[in-house]
Each structure stands twice: as structure tokens, then as C-alpha cells.
Design a protein around this motif. Structure first.
Motif, short mmCIF file in Angstrom:
data_model
loop_
_atom_site.label_atom_id
_atom_site.label_comp_id
_atom_site.label_asym_id
_atom_site.label_seq_id
_atom_site.Cartn_x
_atom_site.Cartn_y
_atom_site.Cartn_z
N THR A 12 0.83 -1.21 0.00
CA THR A 12 0.00 0.00 0.00
C THR A 12 0.86 1.25 0.00
N ALA A 13 1.92 1.26 0.80
CA ALA A 13 2.80 2.42 0.86
C ALA A 13 3.52 2.64 -0.47
N ILE A 14 3.97 1.56 -1.09
CA ILE A 14 4.66 1.68 -2.37
C ILE A 14 3.71 2.19 -3.45
N THR A 15 2.50 1.66 -3.46
CA THR A 15 1.51 2.10 -4.43
C THR A 15 1.15 3.58 -4.23
N GLY A 16 1.03 3.99 -2.98
CA GLY A 16 0.75 5.39 -2.69
C GLY A 16 1.88 6.30 -3.14
N GLY A 17 3.12 5.84 -2.96
CA GLY A 17 4.27 6.63 -3.41
C GLY A 17 4.30 6.78 -4.91
N ILE A 18 3.95 5.71 -5.61
CA ILE A 18 3.90 5.78 -7.08
C ILE A 18 2.84 6.78 -7.53
N THR A 19 1.71 6.77 -6.85
CA THR A 19 0.64 7.71 -7.18
C THR A 19 1.09 9.15 -6.95
N LEU A 20 1.80 9.39 -5.85
CA LEU A 20 2.29 10.74 -5.59
C LEU A 20 3.33 11.16 -6.62
N LEU A 21 4.18 10.24 -7.04
CA LEU A 21 5.18 10.57 -8.06
C LEU A 21 4.52 10.91 -9.39
N ARG A 22 3.47 10.20 -9.72
CA ARG A 22 2.74 10.52 -10.96
C ARG A 22 2.12 11.91 -10.89
N GLY A 23 1.69 12.29 -9.69
CA GLY A 23 1.12 13.62 -9.52
C GLY A 23 2.14 14.73 -9.71
N LEU A 24 3.41 14.42 -9.46
CA LEU A 24 4.46 15.42 -9.65
C LEU A 24 4.78 15.66 -11.12
N ARG A 25 4.43 14.72 -11.98
CA ARG A 25 4.71 14.87 -13.42
C ARG A 25 3.92 16.02 -14.03
N ASN A 26 2.74 16.26 -13.51
CA ASN A 26 1.93 17.36 -14.04
C ASN A 26 2.58 18.68 -13.67
N ASP A 27 2.23 19.72 -14.38
CA ASP A 27 2.81 21.04 -14.12
C ASP A 27 2.03 21.82 -13.07
N GLU A 28 1.54 21.12 -12.06
CA GLU A 28 0.81 21.79 -11.00
C GLU A 28 1.79 22.27 -9.94
N PRO A 29 1.47 23.38 -9.27
CA PRO A 29 2.37 23.89 -8.23
C PRO A 29 2.37 23.00 -6.99
N PHE A 30 3.46 23.07 -6.25
CA PHE A 30 3.60 22.32 -5.01
C PHE A 30 2.89 23.11 -3.91
N THR A 31 1.80 22.56 -3.39
CA THR A 31 0.99 23.26 -2.38
C THR A 31 1.13 22.58 -1.03
N TRP A 32 0.47 23.14 -0.04
CA TRP A 32 0.52 22.55 1.29
C TRP A 32 -0.19 21.21 1.32
N ARG A 33 -1.17 21.02 0.45
CA ARG A 33 -1.84 19.72 0.38
C ARG A 33 -0.90 18.64 -0.15
N THR A 34 -0.09 19.01 -1.10
CA THR A 34 0.89 18.07 -1.63
C THR A 34 1.92 17.73 -0.55
#
Length: 87
Positions: A12-34
Motif C-alpha cells: 500500500t505504501a509503495i503504491t501510494g508513493g507511485i501515485t504521488l510521483l505521478r502527480g508530480l509529473r503534471n505542471d501543477e504547483p507544489f501546495t501545502w496539500r501536496t
């Protein structure tokens, strides 16, 4: 080793980390939620690794902390399983 790596908490932790890494690929700003999502992922990974370490220590007959999932009756059960295998 495979028994430790295929625990549901680690998967579960590894899968969650992969999901977070995919979210970094987008050009969205790094916010407090991230930042909170990454902090939460780090805590989840640390707890999953700690549970694996405690289970391994209990199987080998070492004492584990009282707040561990492998303490108490579970630790005694793991120790008796190990003694049966070695006999």
C-alpha cells in the motif's frame, strides 16, 4: 525475504508513493496539500517497515515493544512457530 516484502502495508505504501510521483509529473504547483500527502506517505511507509521489523524480531525470539503488532500473544505464537521449525 519475500514474506516481508509482500506485506499489505508495504504494498500500500509503495503504491501510494507511485501515485504521488505521478502527480508530480503534471505542471501543477507544489501546495501545502501536496506536502501533507508526502508527509502522510512517509509516516505510512515508516509504520509499515516498523511492523515488518517487529514481526521479524518476534519470529527470531527477540523482545519487541508493547505497542507493536507483534507483541503479546502474537509474539508468543511466532516464537512457538519458530521453535517447531527448528526442532
Amino acid at each position: 525475504m519475500r514474506a516481508y516484502l509482500l506485506r499489505s502495508g508495504l504494498l500500500t505504501a509503495i503504491t501510494g508513493g507511485i501515485t504521488l510521483l505521478r502527480g508530480l509529473r503534471n505542471d501543477e504547483p507544489f501546495t501545502w496539500r501536496t506536502a501533507l500527502a508526502w508527509l502522510s506517505w512517509g509516516i505510512t511507509l515508516a509504520l509499515a517497515i516498523g511492523a515488518v521489523v517487529d514481526t521479524r524480531r518476534a519470529k527470531r525470539g527477540h523482545l519487541v515493544a508493547g505497542d507493536s503488532p507483534a507483541s503479546g500473544k502474537q509474539q508468543q505464537k511466532l516464537l512457538t512457530q519458530r521453535l517447531k521449525k527448528s526442532a
